[in-house]
Scaffold this motif. Structure first.
Motif, PDB file in Angstrom:
ATOM      1  N   ALA A   1       3.870   5.848  -5.433  1.00  0.00           N
ATOM      2  CA  ALA A   1       3.846   5.947  -6.900  1.00  0.00           C
ATOM      3  C   ALA A   1       2.676   6.828  -7.344  1.00  0.00           C
ATOM      4  O   ALA A   1       2.831   7.668  -8.242  1.00  0.00           O
ATOM      5  CB  ALA A   1       3.739   4.554  -7.523  1.00  0.00           C
ATOM      6  N   GLU A   2       1.522   6.658  -6.723  1.00  0.00           N
ATOM      7  CA  GLU A   2       0.353   7.468  -7.065  1.00  0.00           C
ATOM      8  C   GLU A   2       0.611   8.951  -6.791  1.00  0.00           C
ATOM      9  O   GLU A   2       0.219   9.810  -7.577  1.00  0.00           O
ATOM     10  CB  GLU A   2      -0.869   6.994  -6.266  1.00  0.00           C
ATOM     11  N   ALA A   3       1.276   9.232  -5.691  1.00  0.00           N
ATOM     12  CA  ALA A   3       1.573  10.625  -5.342  1.00  0.00           C
ATOM     13  C   ALA A   3       2.495  11.253  -6.385  1.00  0.00           C
ATOM     14  O   ALA A   3       2.306  12.406  -6.774  1.00  0.00           O
ATOM     15  CB  ALA A   3       2.194  10.703  -3.950  1.00  0.00           C
TER      16      ALA A   3
ATOM     17  N   ARG B   1      -2.077  10.716  -9.594  1.00  0.00           N
ATOM     18  CA  ARG B   1      -3.285   9.942  -9.895  1.00  0.00           C
ATOM     19  C   ARG B   1      -3.455   8.892  -8.802  1.00  0.00           C
ATOM     20  O   ARG B   1      -2.626   8.005  -8.647  1.00  0.00           O
ATOM     21  CB  ARG B   1      -3.166   9.244 -11.249  1.00  0.00           C
ATOM     22  N   TYR B   2      -4.542   9.005  -8.075  1.00  0.00           N
ATOM     23  CA  TYR B   2      -4.775   8.109  -6.952  1.00  0.00           C
ATOM     24  C   TYR B   2      -5.836   7.073  -7.290  1.00  0.00           C
ATOM     25  O   TYR B   2      -6.798   7.373  -7.983  1.00  0.00           O
ATOM     26  CB  TYR B   2      -5.208   8.926  -5.721  1.00  0.00           C
ATOM     27  N   TRP B   3      -5.631   5.874  -6.800  1.00  0.00           N
ATOM     28  CA  TRP B   3      -6.597   4.800  -6.987  1.00  0.00           C
ATOM     29  C   TRP B   3      -7.487   4.785  -5.751  1.00  0.00           C
ATOM     30  O   TRP B   3      -6.997   4.622  -4.640  1.00  0.00           O
ATOM     31  CB  TRP B   3      -5.871   3.461  -7.125  1.00  0.00           C
TER      32      TRP B   3
ATOM     33  N   VAL C   1       0.853  -1.195   0.000  1.00  0.00           N
ATOM     34  CA  VAL C   1       0.000   0.000   0.000  1.00  0.00           C
ATOM     35  C   VAL C   1       0.885   1.239   0.000  1.00  0.00           C
ATOM     36  O   VAL C   1       0.659   2.182  -0.755  1.00  0.00           O
ATOM     37  CB  VAL C   1      -0.969   0.001   1.202  1.00  0.00           C
ATOM     38  N   ARG C   2       1.902   1.230   0.836  1.00  0.00           N
ATOM     39  CA  ARG C   2       2.810   2.382   0.903  1.00  0.00           C
ATOM     40  C   ARG C   2       3.514   2.600  -0.435  1.00  0.00           C
ATOM     41  O   ARG C   2       3.623   3.740  -0.916  1.00  0.00           O
ATOM     42  CB  ARG C   2       3.824   2.186   2.025  1.00  0.00           C
TER      43      ARG C   2
END
Length: 165
Positions: free
Chosen positions: A134-136, A140-142, A128-129
């Motif tokens: 990677a999203e940050a 783009r956040y899932w 999760v971390r």
């Protein structure tokens, strides 16, 4: 970083091979990802999906056209009243997505069968971390179920949606 990169490459390799070898009727990777996002977030336009995945609209258009042809998704009026039509998972799409998730989870359970529940939770937390980092970077956040998002697959059309179809 070399070891991390290699292990992540191997991890993705195992997933891809498991998909192909287990059942040719399983969803293609792009279909699984698109349906998963719609399932988590609710009906989405092609533009919204393209933005969510950081892909060109034409690419997402081709991928969603395949979902529509296979009866895994359908076009619906925007539930929020917008002009763009949105894609929603069909009952068949929800069934196939649930089936693939079940197989994936079953395979994972076999992989970690010798692990303690604490070790499994530790791996989940680290992944999760990693994904959130990677999203940050991508911006783009899932959306995640544990963040209060309720999966929406296979919802029956509202009376307004039925009238618009």
């Amino acid at each position: 970083m070399e070891k991390l990169e290699r292990e992540l490459m191997l991890l993705s390799r195992h997933q891809v091979l498991a998909r192909r070898e287990r059942d040719p009727e399983r969803l293609e990777r792009s279909a699984y990802l698109l349906l998963s996002r719609i399932d988590t977030q609710g009906p989405m336009s092609i533009g919204q999906l393209a933005e969510a995945f950081g892909l060109d609209t034409s690419t997402v258009n081709r991928q969603t056209a395949a979902l529509l042809r296979c009866g895994l998704a359908e076009r619906v009026a925007d539930p929020d009243g917008g002009m763009a039509r949105k894609l929603r998972i069909t009952v068949e799409g929800g069934r196939r997505l649930a089936g693939d998730r079940e197989v994936n989870q079953s395979c994972l359970a076999r992989v970690v069968a010798g692990w303690t529940p604490e070790e499994v939770r530790e791996l989940e937390d680290v992944l999760v971390r990693l994904n959130r980092s990677a999203e940050a970077l991508e911006g783009r956040y899932w959306p995640r179920v544990e963040e209060g998002i309720t999966p929406t697959a296979c919802q029956e059309p509202t009376p307004q949606e039925s009238a618009a179809l």
